[in-house]
Structure formats: structure tokens, C-alpha cells
Design an enzyme around this catalytic site. Structure first.
Site, PDB file in Angstrom:
ATOM      1  N   GLN A   1       0.854  -1.194   0.000  1.00 18.53           N
ATOM      2  CA  GLN A   1       0.000   0.000   0.000  1.00 18.53           C
ATOM      3  C   GLN A   1       0.891   1.246   0.000  1.00 18.53           C
ATOM      4  O   GLN A   1       0.402   2.355  -0.209  1.00 18.53           O
ATOM      5  CB  GLN A   1      -0.899   0.034   1.236  1.00 18.53           C
ATOM      6  CG  GLN A   1      -1.855  -1.124   1.373  1.00 18.53           C
ATOM      7  CD  GLN A   1      -2.568  -1.076   2.710  1.00 18.53           C
ATOM      8  OE1 GLN A   1      -3.629  -0.446   2.853  1.00 18.53           O
ATOM      9  NE2 GLN A   1      -2.006  -1.708   3.712  1.00 18.53           N
TER      10      GLN A   1
ATOM     11  N   HIS B   1      -1.292   1.450  -4.387  1.00 18.42           N
ATOM     12  CA  HIS B   1      -1.717   2.853  -4.187  1.00 18.42           C
ATOM     13  C   HIS B   1      -0.831   3.826  -4.933  1.00 18.42           C
ATOM     14  O   HIS B   1      -0.844   5.029  -4.643  1.00 18.42           O
ATOM     15  CB  HIS B   1      -1.735   3.200  -2.696  1.00 18.42           C
ATOM     16  CG  HIS B   1      -2.817   2.481  -1.933  1.00 18.42           C
ATOM     17  ND1 HIS B   1      -2.795   2.361  -0.559  1.00 18.42           N
ATOM     18  CD2 HIS B   1      -3.927   1.840  -2.349  1.00 18.42           C
ATOM     19  CE1 HIS B   1      -3.861   1.685  -0.170  1.00 18.42           C
ATOM     20  NE2 HIS B   1      -4.556   1.343  -1.240  1.00 18.42           N
TER      21      HIS B   1
ATOM     22  N   SER C   1      -2.822  -0.937   9.406  1.00 15.71           N
ATOM     23  CA  SER C   1      -3.879  -0.790  10.426  1.00 15.71           C
ATOM     24  C   SER C   1      -5.176  -1.444   9.991  1.00 15.71           C
ATOM     25  O   SER C   1      -6.120  -1.530  10.770  1.00 15.71           O
ATOM     26  CB  SER C   1      -4.134   0.702  10.685  1.00 15.71           C
ATOM     27  OG  SER C   1      -4.591   1.327   9.482  1.00 15.71           O
TER      28      SER C   1
ATOM     29  N   LEU D   1       2.873  -3.872  14.811  1.00 12.16           N
ATOM     30  CA  LEU D   1       3.346  -3.369  16.107  1.00 12.16           C
ATOM     31  C   LEU D   1       2.338  -3.677  17.212  1.00 12.16           C
ATOM     32  O   LEU D   1       2.697  -4.035  18.333  1.00 12.16           O
ATOM     33  CB  LEU D   1       3.578  -1.853  16.015  1.00 12.16           C
ATOM     34  CG  LEU D   1       4.245  -1.202  17.230  1.00 12.16           C
ATOM     35  CD1 LEU D   1       5.661  -1.758  17.398  1.00 12.16           C
ATOM     36  CD2 LEU D   1       4.297   0.314  17.085  1.00 12.16           C
ATOM     37  N   GLU D   2       1.051  -3.537  16.854  1.00 16.23           N
ATOM     38  CA  GLU D   2      -0.005  -3.791  17.858  1.00 16.23           C
ATOM     39  C   GLU D   2      -1.212  -4.375  17.128  1.00 16.23           C
ATOM     40  O   GLU D   2      -1.254  -4.369  15.891  1.00 16.23           O
ATOM     41  CB  GLU D   2      -0.406  -2.470  18.538  1.00 16.23           C
ATOM     42  CG  GLU D   2      -1.215  -1.540  17.646  1.00 16.23           C
ATOM     43  CD  GLU D   2      -0.588  -0.163  17.482  1.00 16.23           C
ATOM     44  OE1 GLU D   2       0.202   0.255  18.332  1.00 16.23           O
ATOM     45  OE2 GLU D   2      -0.881   0.468  16.456  1.00 16.23           O
TER      46      GLU D   2
ATOM     47  N   ALA E   1       8.544  -4.286  13.128  1.00 16.83           N
ATOM     48  CA  ALA E   1       8.770  -5.067  11.902  1.00 16.83           C
ATOM     49  C   ALA E   1      10.233  -5.492  11.752  1.00 16.83           C
ATOM     50  O   ALA E   1      10.513  -6.604  11.287  1.00 16.83           O
ATOM     51  CB  ALA E   1       8.335  -4.243  10.688  1.00 16.83           C
TER      52      ALA E   1
END
Ligand code: BV8
Length: 229
Positions: free
Chosen positions: A91, A109, A178, A203-204, A220
């Protein structure tokens, strides 16, 4: 064994490329959704050209990180043909995967290092500012170049190739995203429906985490090399 890997801004974060939704997700007070649209470009081309000129120039100050290099090693080692295939879908509009070295990479993108001519439709390799309305290298007409970026409301690139790969995937790995933006956020469901094993490295937890068979959380540059090795 077919693998599809999806990456987002999180894989470039440790290279110093800002993510979209970190902190307050604002760029100089603007929400990305407000500057990354065709309407914004029509309304205020100077603001939008500056937004992308600044990000394009910043690429000269960043380098691929251990996560980018690990994915390049994985592609090089992955067999191709006879039931084996590899596709990296990013992306991201930065060139860090390109610089790490890939042949099976698509930018869904668009890319900062490309300029799209609204007059002749050509996509031109581009590294300079667009603010001063340079002529298109293909048709020579001035004033028609825009960032070759897929804005909100525009159709992402390479969707046929991506959907074909997802339908044949045995393994789908999502790294540093995300899961907030579609259609990319829907890829995990498409891979799952095709019977793929799905893994998230982020990360989360993300919006999509519940959809994954497995999720590992951390930076990462630690998670991706460990997973590739
Ligand atoms: C389209 C270019 C239709 C711009 C971008 C409901 C359902 C379906 C669609 C929609 C819907 N509502 C609205 C839509 C449409 C819209 C959309 O999804 N909107 C969202 C806001 C709801 N989608 C579109 O408009 C898409 N087009 O639908 O077209 C169509 C159909 C037919 C014909 C014509 C049109 C186009 C979307 C593309 C928009 N352009 N980028 C630019 O870059 O300037 S999107 C933009 O967000 C970036 O490309 C980015 O990749 C993307 C997603 O963000 P992330 O990469 O995930 O980054 P983020 O900051 O959000 O997250 C970073 C993650 O990394 C975090 O989870 C964080 O924890 C993690 N992380 C941070 N540090 C680390 C880390 N992980 C590991 N290590 C670390 N160190």
C-alpha cells in the site's frame, strides 16, 4: 505453495517514513483523507502538490530497513513455477521495497517516484517537484502532471493480479498495516476464503487482527527477519 504478502506504512516506520495514523494522523494539520482525494487536488492543487513533493524529496533521506531486506531475501529464495508463486502487494508509495530488490512487487496505491499526465495518461518516472507544473515527458504538454498516487475514491492499481493471487494463496501475510483502508483491508478475508493460512505481523493489534489465524506483535525490523529466517 503460493504466498501473498501485504505491507503498509508500518514496515517503513523504522526507516523514518511517517505512518498515516500515528499520533493524530495529521499532516501539517490536514487529515490524509482531506489531502489525498481528487477533490482536494481540484480545490487546492498547490497544497496537494506540496504534500507529495515534500514526501518524494524525503525519500532521499531514508533507506530500506531489516524488514524490507528480509522480504527481498524471501522473494529471491522462493521457488517460482510448478505450483510456487510469490507476490508482494504494498500500500506504500515509498520506494523502499524497490530499493531492497524485488521482481514480484506491485504498488496498489501508486508511487511517489512517478508522475501521471492527466492529458495523455502516461505514468512517468519522476523524482523532482511537480509544483512548478513541468511539461509531461511523454506528450510535452505543460500543466497536466499530478502525483501518480491512488487517492481516496480512486481505483487501486493491479487489482486483477492481486485478486487472482489471493484466490490461489496458500499463505497470506499482512505486515505493518492498520487495516483501516479498503480494498486492502479486505484481502485477509479473500485469502481465508481461498483456504490460505493468514498471519499478521504488526506493532499492535489492528482492525483486522480477529480475522487472522495467527498474529505476532512487535516492531517489523524484529518480527519480519525472525519470521523469514
Ligand atoms: C476505492 C495513497 C472504489 C495516498 C492511500 C467502506 C468500505 C469499503 C471502502 C470504503 C469504505 N468507506 C470508504 C471507503 C473507500 C476508501 C476507504 O477505505 N476509506 C477508509 C478511510 C474507510 N477507499 C478508497 O477510496 C480506495 N478506493 O475504494 O475505490 C472504487 C471502485 C470502483 C471504481 C472507482 C473507485 C482507495 C484507497 C487508497 C487511498 N490512498 N494512499 C497517500 O499515500 O498519500 S491510503 C493510505 O492509507 C496509505 O496508502 C496507507 O497505505 C493506507 C493504509 O494505511 P496503513 O498503511 O495501514 O498505515 P497506518 O498508519 O494506517 O497504519 C500503520 C500500521 O503500522 C499500524 O497498524 C501500526 O500499528 C503499525 N506500525 C507502526 N509502526 C510499526 C508498525 N508495525 C510494525 N513495525 C513498526 N515499527
Amino acid at each position: 505453495m503460493n504466498i501473498v504478502i501485504l505491507t503498509g506504512a508500518g514496515i517503513s516506520a523504522e526507516s523514518g517514513v511517517p505512518t498515516f495514523r500515528a499520533a493524530d494522523g495529521l499532516w501539517e494539520g490536514h487529515r490524509v483523507e482531506d489531502v489525498a482525494t481528487p477533490q482536494a487536488f481540484r480545490r487546492n492543487p498547490t497544497l496537494v502538490q506540496q504534500f507529495y513533493d515534500q514526501r518524494r524529496a524525503h525519500l532521499g533521506q531514508v533507506v530500506p530497513n531489516a524488514a524490507h531486506h528480509a522480504l527481498a531475501r524471501l522473494e529471491a529464495a522462493w521457488p517460482k513455477g510448478n505450483g510456487f508463486d510469490f507476490l508482494l502487494v504494498t500500500q506504500n508509495v515509498d520506494d523502499l521495497h524497490d530499493r531492497a530488490g524485488h521482481n514480484h512487487l506491485v504498488h496498489m496505491h501508486g508511487e511517489l517516484n512517478s508522475a501521471l499526465c492527466t492529458r495523455c495518461g502516461a505514468a512517468n518516472p519522476w523524482r523532482r517537484p511537480l509544483l512548478d507544473n513541468p511539461p509531461c515527458p511523454a506528450c510535452r504538454q505543460p500543466g497536466g502532471l499530478r502525483p501518480d498516487i491512488v487517492w481516496f475514491g480512486e481505483m487501486p492499481y493491479h487489482m486483477d493480479r492481486i485478486e487472482t493471487a489471493l484466490a490461489a494463496a496458500d499463505l497470506f501475510v499482512s505486515i505493518g498495516t492498520s487495516g483501516a483502508v479498503y480494498p486492502a483491508a479486505g484481502f485477509v478475508a479473500q485469502a481465508k476464503a481461498a483456504g490460505a493460512h493468514t498471519l499478521e505481523l504488526n506493532l499492535e493489534p489492528s482492525a483486522g487482527t480477529p480475522l487472522f489465524d495467527e498474529a505476532r506483535h512487535g516492531p517489523a525490523t524484529q518480527l519480519v527477519p525472525a519470521w523469514v529466517e
